[in-house]
Design a protein around this motif. Structure first.
Motif, PDB file in Angstrom:
ATOM      1  N   VAL A 289     -18.896  20.659  -4.421  1.00  0.00           N
ATOM      2  CA  VAL A 289     -20.074  19.808  -4.217  1.00  0.00           C
ATOM      3  C   VAL A 289     -20.160  18.692  -5.252  1.00  0.00           C
ATOM      4  O   VAL A 289     -20.784  17.665  -4.993  1.00  0.00           O
ATOM      5  CB  VAL A 289     -21.394  20.611  -4.174  1.00  0.00           C
ATOM      6  N   PHE A 290     -19.557  18.867  -6.422  1.00  0.00           N
ATOM      7  CA  PHE A 290     -19.617  17.829  -7.446  1.00  0.00           C
ATOM      8  C   PHE A 290     -19.029  16.508  -6.954  1.00  0.00           C
ATOM      9  O   PHE A 290     -19.439  15.438  -7.410  1.00  0.00           O
ATOM     10  CB  PHE A 290     -18.893  18.264  -8.712  1.00  0.00           C
ATOM     11  N   ASN A 291     -18.061  16.560  -6.049  1.00  0.00           N
ATOM     12  CA  ASN A 291     -17.444  15.347  -5.503  1.00  0.00           C
ATOM     13  C   ASN A 291     -17.976  14.977  -4.128  1.00  0.00           C
ATOM     14  O   ASN A 291     -17.552  13.982  -3.557  1.00  0.00           O
ATOM     15  CB  ASN A 291     -15.925  15.536  -5.410  1.00  0.00           C
ATOM     16  N   SER A 292     -18.901  15.769  -3.619  1.00  0.00           N
ATOM     17  CA  SER A 292     -19.375  15.555  -2.255  1.00  0.00           C
ATOM     18  C   SER A 292     -20.797  15.025  -2.169  1.00  0.00           C
ATOM     19  O   SER A 292     -21.212  14.514  -1.130  1.00  0.00           O
ATOM     20  CB  SER A 292     -19.300  16.871  -1.473  1.00  0.00           C
ATOM     21  N   VAL A 293     -21.566  15.182  -3.239  1.00  0.00           N
ATOM     22  CA  VAL A 293     -22.952  14.735  -3.234  1.00  0.00           C
ATOM     23  C   VAL A 293     -23.238  13.891  -4.474  1.00  0.00           C
ATOM     24  O   VAL A 293     -22.537  13.970  -5.476  1.00  0.00           O
ATOM     25  CB  VAL A 293     -23.953  15.915  -3.178  1.00  0.00           C
ATOM     26  N   LYS A 294     -24.295  13.101  -4.365  1.00  0.00           N
ATOM     27  CA  LYS A 294     -24.794  12.336  -5.514  1.00  0.00           C
ATOM     28  C   LYS A 294     -26.197  12.859  -5.813  1.00  0.00           C
ATOM     29  O   LYS A 294     -27.091  12.792  -4.966  1.00  0.00           O
ATOM     30  CB  LYS A 294     -24.836  10.845  -5.195  1.00  0.00           C
TER      31      LYS A 294
ATOM     32  N   ASP B 235     -22.074  19.143   5.918  1.00  0.00           N
ATOM     33  CA  ASP B 235     -23.233  20.018   6.077  1.00  0.00           C
ATOM     34  C   ASP B 235     -23.177  21.153   5.064  1.00  0.00           C
ATOM     35  O   ASP B 235     -24.155  21.442   4.378  1.00  0.00           O
ATOM     36  CB  ASP B 235     -23.265  20.563   7.512  1.00  0.00           C
ATOM     37  N   GLN B 236     -22.012  21.782   4.940  1.00  0.00           N
ATOM     38  CA  GLN B 236     -21.861  22.902   4.008  1.00  0.00           C
ATOM     39  C   GLN B 236     -22.037  22.457   2.558  1.00  0.00           C
ATOM     40  O   GLN B 236     -22.732  23.111   1.771  1.00  0.00           O
ATOM     41  CB  GLN B 236     -20.499  23.570   4.173  1.00  0.00           C
ATOM     42  N   HIS B 237     -21.440  21.340   2.185  1.00  0.00           N
ATOM     43  CA  HIS B 237     -21.555  20.845   0.807  1.00  0.00           C
ATOM     44  C   HIS B 237     -23.009  20.503   0.468  1.00  0.00           C
ATOM     45  O   HIS B 237     -23.488  20.819  -0.623  1.00  0.00           O
ATOM     46  CB  HIS B 237     -20.693  19.603   0.583  1.00  0.00           C
TER      47      HIS B 237
ATOM     48  N   LYS C 127     -23.026  11.172  11.142  1.00  0.00           N
ATOM     49  CA  LYS C 127     -24.426  11.530  11.375  1.00  0.00           C
ATOM     50  C   LYS C 127     -24.625  13.031  11.199  1.00  0.00           C
ATOM     51  O   LYS C 127     -23.962  13.835  11.837  1.00  0.00           O
ATOM     52  CB  LYS C 127     -24.823  11.120  12.784  1.00  0.00           C
ATOM     53  N   ILE C 128     -25.528  13.380  10.308  1.00  0.00           N
ATOM     54  CA  ILE C 128     -25.983  14.761  10.161  1.00  0.00           C
ATOM     55  C   ILE C 128     -27.498  14.699  10.123  1.00  0.00           C
ATOM     56  O   ILE C 128     -28.067  13.916   9.370  1.00  0.00           O
ATOM     57  CB  ILE C 128     -25.458  15.417   8.865  1.00  0.00           C
TER      58      ILE C 128
ATOM     59  N   LEU D 293     -30.854  13.614  -3.374  1.00  0.00           N
ATOM     60  CA  LEU D 293     -29.521  14.144  -3.108  1.00  0.00           C
ATOM     61  C   LEU D 293     -28.942  13.418  -1.904  1.00  0.00           C
ATOM     62  O   LEU D 293     -29.522  13.460  -0.815  1.00  0.00           O
ATOM     63  CB  LEU D 293     -29.580  15.651  -2.839  1.00  0.00           C
ATOM     64  N   ASP D 294     -27.836  12.726  -2.126  1.00  0.00           N
ATOM     65  CA  ASP D 294     -27.148  12.020  -1.048  1.00  0.00           C
ATOM     66  C   ASP D 294     -25.802  12.677  -0.796  1.00  0.00           C
ATOM     67  O   ASP D 294     -25.110  13.071  -1.733  1.00  0.00           O
ATOM     68  CB  ASP D 294     -26.913  10.548  -1.419  1.00  0.00           C
ATOM     69  N   LEU D 295     -25.441  12.764   0.470  1.00  0.00           N
ATOM     70  CA  LEU D 295     -24.118  13.245   0.836  1.00  0.00           C
ATOM     71  C   LEU D 295     -23.174  12.053   0.817  1.00  0.00           C
ATOM     72  O   LEU D 295     -23.437  11.038   1.459  1.00  0.00           O
ATOM     73  CB  LEU D 295     -24.139  13.880   2.227  1.00  0.00           C
ATOM     74  N   ILE D 296     -22.090  12.148   0.073  1.00  0.00           N
ATOM     75  CA  ILE D 296     -21.143  11.033   0.001  1.00  0.00           C
ATOM     76  C   ILE D 296     -19.792  11.359   0.627  1.00  0.00           C
ATOM     77  O   ILE D 296     -19.007  10.469   0.905  1.00  0.00           O
ATOM     78  CB  ILE D 296     -20.946  10.546  -1.456  1.00  0.00           C
ATOM     79  N   LYS D 297     -19.536  12.668   0.865  1.00  0.00           N
ATOM     80  CA  LYS D 297     -18.244  13.027   1.431  1.00  0.00           C
ATOM     81  C   LYS D 297     -18.335  14.366   2.144  1.00  0.00           C
ATOM     82  O   LYS D 297     -18.981  15.290   1.659  1.00  0.00           O
ATOM     83  CB  LYS D 297     -17.203  13.108   0.318  1.00  0.00           C
ATOM     84  N   GLY D 298     -17.659  14.429   3.275  1.00  0.00           N
ATOM     85  CA  GLY D 298     -17.533  15.688   3.993  1.00  0.00           C
ATOM     86  C   GLY D 298     -16.184  16.302   3.687  1.00  0.00           C
ATOM     87  O   GLY D 298     -15.944  16.819   2.607  1.00  0.00           O
TER      88      GLY D 298
END
Length: 114
Positions: free
Chosen positions: A68-73, A31-33, A95-96, A83-88
Motif C-alpha cells: 500500500v505504501f506505493n499504491s496510495v497517497k 480496491d484491495q490496496h 473507476k472504483i 487518502l488517494d488511490l494512485i496505483k492498482g
C-alpha cells in the motif's frame, strides 16, 4: 497472405483481451490496496488514539501490507486524513466506486475515489 491476416487478427484479439485483463487487475488490486490502507490507518487510530503522521508509522504489518505504501497517497489532517488511490496492479484503475455507507465511521475526509 491469409496467414498474415490470421496473425494480425489474433494479435488484435490478444491485445484487446490483455487490455481488459489489465483494467480488471488494476481495479481488483486498487480496491484491495485502498481498503488495506484504510484498515491499517484506522487500526493505528484505535491503538494510539491518533492517525499516523505518515504511513511509515504503521506497525505490525504483514508482508503484503507494505504494498500500500506505493499504491496510495496519504495525508494526515487535523481531524482525519485524505487518502488517494494512485496505483492498482500496474496502473491506476479507471473507476472504483463504493456505496455511501462504506465511508461511514471513517476518519477519511477526502479521496479521489467515490
Amino acid at each position: 497472405m491469409e496467414k498474415l491476416i490470421y496473425i494480425m487478427m489474433l494479435s488484435i484479439i490478444i491485445n484487446i483481451g490483455c487490455g481488459q485483463f489489465k483494467e480488471q487487475a488494476n481495479t481488483q488490486f486498487g480496491d484491495q490496496h485502498f481498503k488495506t490502507a484504510i484498515a491499517l490507518i484506522e487500526l493505528h487510530k484505535v491503538r494510539y488514539n491518533s492517525y499516523p503522521e505518515s504511513l511509515s508509522e504503521l506497525k505490525y504489518l504483514g508482508k503484503w501490507d507494505i504494498i500500500v505504501f506505493n499504491s496510495v497517497k496519504y495525508t494526515k489532517l487535523k481531524n482525519g486524513y485524505n487518502l488517494d488511490l494512485i496505483k492498482g496492479w500496474i496502473g491506476k484503475p479507471k473507476k472504483i466506486e463504493y456505496p455511501q455507507d462504506f465511508w461511514n465511521g471513517l476518519g477519511l475526509k477526502n479521496s479521489n475515489l467515490k
